[in-house]
Design a protein around this motif. Structure first.
Motif, PDB file in Angstrom:
ATOM      1  N   UNK A   1     -48.102  42.293  11.020  1.00 23.19           N
ATOM      2  CA  UNK A   1     -47.314  43.526  11.099  1.00 23.19           C
ATOM      3  C   UNK A   1     -45.826  43.220  10.972  1.00 23.19           C
ATOM      4  N   UNK A   2     -45.356  42.199  11.673  1.00 26.36           N
ATOM      5  CA  UNK A   2     -43.948  41.818  11.600  1.00 26.36           C
ATOM      6  C   UNK A   2     -43.580  41.350  10.193  1.00 26.36           C
ATOM      7  N   UNK A   3     -44.394  40.484   9.636  1.00 21.66           N
ATOM      8  CA  UNK A   3     -44.040  39.842   8.374  1.00 21.66           C
ATOM      9  C   UNK A   3     -44.301  40.709   7.148  1.00 21.66           C
ATOM     10  N   UNK A   4     -45.362  41.479   7.172  1.00 21.66           N
ATOM     11  CA  UNK A   4     -45.760  42.218   5.971  1.00 21.66           C
ATOM     12  C   UNK A   4     -45.343  43.682   5.986  1.00 21.66           C
ATOM     13  N   UNK A   5     -45.223  44.273   7.151  1.00 18.23           N
ATOM     14  CA  UNK A   5     -44.870  45.681   7.247  1.00 18.23           C
ATOM     15  C   UNK A   5     -43.395  45.888   7.577  1.00 18.23           C
ATOM     16  N   UNK A   6     -42.897  45.215   8.592  1.00 20.25           N
ATOM     17  CA  UNK A   6     -41.517  45.422   9.028  1.00 20.25           C
ATOM     18  C   UNK A   6     -40.524  44.676   8.146  1.00 20.25           C
ATOM     19  N   UNK A   7     -40.817  43.416   7.817  1.00 25.29           N
ATOM     20  CA  UNK A   7     -39.903  42.606   7.009  1.00 25.29           C
ATOM     21  C   UNK A   7     -40.645  42.008   5.813  1.00 25.29           C
ATOM     22  N   UNK A   8     -41.124  42.828   4.893  1.00 24.25           N
ATOM     23  CA  UNK A   8     -41.945  42.307   3.795  1.00 24.25           C
ATOM     24  C   UNK A   8     -41.182  41.440   2.803  1.00 24.25           C
ATOM     25  N   UNK A   9     -39.862  41.543   2.767  1.00 22.22           N
ATOM     26  CA  UNK A   9     -39.090  40.782   1.784  1.00 22.22           C
ATOM     27  C   UNK A   9     -38.467  39.526   2.374  1.00 22.22           C
ATOM     28  N   UNK A  10     -38.810  39.218   3.621  1.00 16.86           N
ATOM     29  CA  UNK A  10     -38.294  38.018   4.275  1.00 16.86           C
ATOM     30  C   UNK A  10     -39.352  36.921   4.207  1.00 16.86           C
ATOM     31  N   UNK A  11     -38.906  35.722   3.878  1.00 15.08           N
ATOM     32  CA  UNK A  11     -39.801  34.570   3.846  1.00 15.08           C
ATOM     33  C   UNK A  11     -39.761  33.889   5.211  1.00 15.08           C
ATOM     34  N   UNK A  12     -40.776  34.133   6.022  1.00 15.24           N
ATOM     35  CA  UNK A  12     -40.837  33.509   7.339  1.00 15.24           C
ATOM     36  C   UNK A  12     -41.457  32.121   7.217  1.00 15.24           C
ATOM     37  N   UNK A  13     -40.761  31.143   7.762  1.00 19.50           N
ATOM     38  CA  UNK A  13     -41.227  29.760   7.656  1.00 19.50           C
ATOM     39  C   UNK A  13     -41.841  29.301   8.977  1.00 19.50           C
ATOM     40  N   UNK A  14     -41.028  28.775   9.870  1.00 19.88           N
ATOM     41  CA  UNK A  14     -41.569  28.252  11.124  1.00 19.88           C
ATOM     42  C   UNK A  14     -41.500  29.311  12.231  1.00 19.88           C
ATOM     43  N   UNK A  15     -42.389  29.183  13.223  1.00 16.71           N
ATOM     44  CA  UNK A  15     -42.306  30.060  14.377  1.00 16.71           C
ATOM     45  C   UNK A  15     -42.653  29.309  15.653  1.00 16.71           C
ATOM     46  N   UNK A  16     -42.183  29.877  16.769  1.00 19.43           N
ATOM     47  CA  UNK A  16     -42.367  29.258  18.082  1.00 19.43           C
ATOM     48  C   UNK A  16     -42.972  30.262  19.038  1.00 19.43           C
ATOM     49  N   UNK A  17     -43.647  29.747  20.059  1.00 17.73           N
ATOM     50  CA  UNK A  17     -44.193  30.559  21.139  1.00 17.73           C
ATOM     51  C   UNK A  17     -43.546  30.118  22.437  1.00 17.73           C
ATOM     52  N   UNK A  18     -43.013  31.097  23.183  1.00 19.15           N
ATOM     53  CA  UNK A  18     -42.385  30.800  24.473  1.00 19.15           C
ATOM     54  C   UNK A  18     -43.136  31.494  25.596  1.00 19.15           C
ATOM     55  N   UNK A  19     -43.354  30.765  26.688  1.00 24.71           N
ATOM     56  CA  UNK A  19     -43.955  31.350  27.879  1.00 24.71           C
ATOM     57  C   UNK A  19     -43.409  30.700  29.135  1.00 24.71           C
ATOM     58  N   UNK A  20     -43.238  31.520  30.175  1.00 28.93           N
ATOM     59  CA  UNK A  20     -42.727  31.032  31.456  1.00 28.93           C
ATOM     60  C   UNK A  20     -43.733  31.349  32.550  1.00 28.93           C
ATOM     61  N   UNK A  21     -43.965  30.416  33.454  1.00 29.96           N
ATOM     62  CA  UNK A  21     -44.863  30.589  34.580  1.00 29.96           C
ATOM     63  C   UNK A  21     -46.297  30.792  34.066  1.00 29.96           C
TER      64      UNK A  21
END
Length: 257
Positions: free
Chosen positions: A89-109
């Motif tokens: 949804x983020x990559x194809x619907x909201x920002x379809x013209x942006x080339x997303x490369x790396x991503x991270x996951x953050x969590x606390x506790x």
């Protein structure tokens, strides 16, 4: 972000509490570090209530059941939601013209427990995993044994997880771990009497946030399956403080790769 842009993504659990912290941190960094890559913060939160934490739902999603509560564990469903619904949804619907490369996951506790679970069960899902004060003692501490069972020990135990990277993330994961010095060994507060302090200290020491985070670090390094693993102690910080500090330093760690 305009068209033909390349960007990174940070998925932040407990988004109601922490997504703005991540976004503000990136905004502050950019003017003093123009080389910083464009980075999108995706806060994964819940319907607004009088609390920034949805205690019951996060315990389901993070696989961190509240003791004595028969709440089901939905951690795999939550990972499926992120990978199969939220990310597209983020990559194809909201920002379809942006080339997303790396991503991270953050969590606390409890979110840190979730990030650890995601790391050992689906290491190909994110480029970088950031686990701040992970509550590894939950679920009877079974996740620690599963680190070695799933990833191996670099010697006789090979590990059960398949490390075939065929999606967005194409390298072994990097891991940032953090905890505060006061989480396991608190100082007496000015407003506490001796009885209150020792009762609070006993509760915190049972969580073993510092010692178990170090054990997790040793097991991840020993597996030989990670691209990089770092651990950081925050002197003088308690559980709440680490949530923000590790988020900022974890993002810096992620961007530097």
């Amino acid at each position: 972000m305009g068209s033909n842009k390349t960007a990174l993504t940070v998925y932040v659990t407990d988004g109601n509490a922490l997504a703005m912290t991540a976004s503000d941190n990136l905004k502050r960094r950019k003017p003093v570090d123009p080389s910083q890559p464009d980075t999108l913060v995706v806060g994964i939160g819940y319907s607004l209530t009088d609390s920034i934490y949805a205690w019951t739902q996060r315990s389901i999603d993070f696989g961190a059941p509240i003791p004595g509560d028969p709440t089901p564990i939905g951690v795999d469903d939550f990972l499926d939601f992120i990978g199969d619904s939220l990310r597209p949804w983020v990559q194809q619907i909201i920002f379809p013209e942006v080339n997303f490369t790396r991503d991270a996951l953050y969590g606390h506790s409890s979110g840190g427990l979730f990030a650890t679970y995601a790391l050992i069960n689906r290491p190909q899902m994110f480029d970088t995993f950031i686990a701040a004060s992970p509550s590894l003692v939950l679920r009877n501490g079974t996740i620690m044994a599963n680190v070695t069972r799933l990833l191996g020990d670099g010697m006789g135990i090979p590990g059960e997880v398949d490390f075939e990277f065929d999606g967005q993330n194409t390298t072994k994961p990097a891991v940032f771990l953090a905890y505060g010095s006061l989480e396991e060994f608190p100082q007496r507060r000015r407003t506490q009497n001796e009885t209150q302090f020792w009762a609070r200290r006993a509760i915190l020491q049972r969580s073993r946030l510092g010692s178990l985070t170090h054990e997790l670090y040793d097991r991840l390094v020993g597996s030989g399956k990670m691209r990089d693993v770092v651990i950081k102690e925050y002197p003088g910080q308690d559980h709440a403080g680490v949530g923000g500090s590790a988020l900022m330093d974890g993002i810096a760690y992620f961007l530097d790769w």
